[in-house]
Design a protein around this motif. Structure first.
Motif, PDB file in Angstrom:
ATOM      1  N   GLY A  56      -6.505  -3.614   4.037  1.00 17.90           N
ATOM      2  CA  GLY A  56      -5.335  -3.056   3.568  1.00 17.90           C
ATOM      3  C   GLY A  56      -5.035  -2.883   2.006  1.00 17.90           C
ATOM      4  N   GLN A  57      -5.951  -1.755   1.238  1.00 21.24           N
ATOM      5  CA  GLN A  57      -5.356  -1.632  -0.163  1.00 21.24           C
ATOM      6  C   GLN A  57      -4.810  -0.381  -0.007  1.00 21.24           C
ATOM      7  N   THR A  58      -4.661   0.333  -1.222  1.00 27.97           N
ATOM      8  CA  THR A  58      -3.920   1.505  -1.638  1.00 27.97           C
ATOM      9  C   THR A  58      -4.422   2.683  -0.745  1.00 27.97           C
ATOM     10  N   PHE A  61      -3.413   2.003   3.220  1.00 22.75           N
ATOM     11  CA  PHE A  61      -1.956   1.917   3.475  1.00 22.75           C
ATOM     12  C   PHE A  61      -1.526   3.315   3.336  1.00 22.75           C
ATOM     13  N   ASN A 256       4.410  -5.269  -1.453  1.00 25.18           N
ATOM     14  CA  ASN A 256       3.137  -4.639  -1.783  1.00 25.18           C
ATOM     15  C   ASN A 256       3.193  -3.500  -0.657  1.00 25.18           C
ATOM     16  N   GLY A 257       2.606  -2.614  -1.111  1.00 28.25           N
ATOM     17  CA  GLY A 257       2.470  -1.357  -0.221  1.00 28.25           C
ATOM     18  C   GLY A 257       3.600  -0.389  -0.220  1.00 28.25           C
ATOM     19  N   ASP A 260       2.944   2.824  -1.691  1.00 26.53           N
ATOM     20  CA  ASP A 260       2.008   3.698  -0.933  1.00 26.53           C
ATOM     21  C   ASP A 260       2.961   4.448   0.293  1.00 26.53           C
ATOM     22  N   ALA A 261       3.748   3.468   0.953  1.00 28.20           N
ATOM     23  CA  ALA A 261       4.675   4.088   2.006  1.00 28.20           C
ATOM     24  C   ALA A 261       5.545   5.139   1.273  1.00 28.20           C
ATOM     25  N   ALA A 290       8.924  -0.511   4.082  1.00 28.36           N
ATOM     26  CA  ALA A 290       7.532  -1.454   3.692  1.00 28.36           C
ATOM     27  C   ALA A 290       7.809  -2.886   2.980  1.00 28.36           C
ATOM     28  N   ALA A 298      -0.272  -5.479   8.667  1.00 28.95           N
ATOM     29  CA  ALA A 298      -0.272  -4.051   8.363  1.00 28.95           C
ATOM     30  C   ALA A 298       0.512  -3.378   9.111  1.00 28.95           C
ATOM     31  N   ALA A 300       3.514   0.334   9.265  1.00 29.14           N
ATOM     32  CA  ALA A 300       4.190   1.420   8.490  1.00 29.14           C
ATOM     33  C   ALA A 300       5.239   2.148   9.404  1.00 29.14           C
TER      34      ALA A 300
END
Length: 315
Positions: A56-58, A61, A256-257, A260-261, A290, A298, A300
């Motif tokens: 899970g990176q950008t 995500f 983190n994330g 992206d969310a 997030a 991980a 969402a």
């Protein structure tokens, strides 16, 4: 299955029209919860919470967020034939995300995230996992882009070289400049090629000035700068508004994330035909959610939960 172009397709369920193609940003993070940030020098620290490595990176995500919101999503990137690449492939299978993986001899991207008690993070990126000659095959890129309603472009290599091909397709583009300071030239091709631009306000002395410069010099009619607990700045068709922050539904454990969310939920609203203000509220709600998800996991926000939260009046 590996095609003649070297593309490994780990999911064949997205062979028709795709809502969003996510380009780049696949990788693995090793998460370490530390007692404070910045971390004072010491010979050693005992990490009672454990040290965990997860996919899970950008780009991962964003793709996961879009899929959780019911959008047909496909992800294109370079992955190594290594344990990290296996984790990324497994993540996509688990969440039902289409993935086209090109071979990366240098290995799958990886990073170490140091996470403080307040959820802030410090990321250490391994830049050895890319090569100057890395490229996406034009035929593969063009075919996936033209089958999509929208393309989200991460700023990881080799996405900058893909921008001219994407622009020629006429498919709307979006990107996230993350903690751009408004000056680093690396980010400018992304900033000026996209129709929707996201970035963090963390490194901006004057967010409004940067947002307007992006709109004036590039294609974007919508530019959003997220500002954490202070909400976000939304520039849409020349009008700047402030977007209030949303209250997280649980204690904040990791930021983190969150960006992206926010981007995924904003794009969900945009593709549904919602006005920019509604899209931004969707983004704020998903970003707040997030922040309640531990970095080792991980997850969402789903569409039903997002729409239910958006229907509730602000306090």
């Amino acid at each position: 299955m590996t095609s003649q172009t070297g593309v490994t397709r780990t999911d064949t369920t997205h062979t028709g029209t795709v809502d969003v193609l996510v380009l780049g940003g696949a990788g693995v993070d090793t998460v370490v919860h530390v007692p404070e940030l910045p971390l004072p020098y010491a010979d050693s620290y005992m990490i009672d919470s454990g040290i965990r490595t997860r996919a899970g990176q950008t780009g991962d995500f964003v793709a996961m967020g879009l899929t959780a919101l019911g959008l047909r999503t496909h992800h294109l990137d370079l992955l190594g034939d290594d344990p990290e690449g296996d984790l990324v492939r497994a993540l996509h299978r688990e969440h039902g995300i289409g993935l086209s993986a090109l071979p990366q001899p240098a290995g799958t991207r990886r990073a170490v995230n140091l996470v403080g008690p307040d959820g802030r993070r410090l990321s250490l990126y391994d830049t050895s996992r890319s090569r100057p000659g890395d490229r996406f095959p034009e035929d593969t890129l063009r075919a996936l882009a033209t089958a999509s309603r929208h393309v989200y472009v991460t700023i990881t290599q080799p996405c900058a070289e893909a921008l001219p091909v994407l622009a020629a397709t006429g498919v709307p583009l979006s990107t996230d400049l993350h903690d751009w300071d408004g000056e680093n030239p690396y980010h400018e091709p992304f900033a000026y090629a996209a129709d929707v631009v996201f970035l963090s306000a963390a490194a901006l002395a004057d967010p409004e000035r940067t947002l307007r410069r992006i709109a004036e010099r590039g294609r974007a009619r919508t530019v959003v700068a997220t500002a954490g607990a202070e909400g976000a700045y939304l520039l849409a068709d020349g009008e700047l508004t402030r977007v209030p922050a949303e209250t997280p539904p649980a204690p904040v454990v990791d930021s983190n994330g969150a960006g992206d969310a926010f981007a995924a939920a904003f794009l969900y609203g945009r593709l549904a035909g919602e006005p920019p203000e509604t899209c931004a509220r969707y983004g704020a709600l998903a970003g707040a959610y997030a922040c309640t998800v531990p970095a080792s996991r991980a997850d969402a926000m789903g569409r039903d939960r997002l729409l239910q939260a958006a229907a509730e009046p602000r306090p």
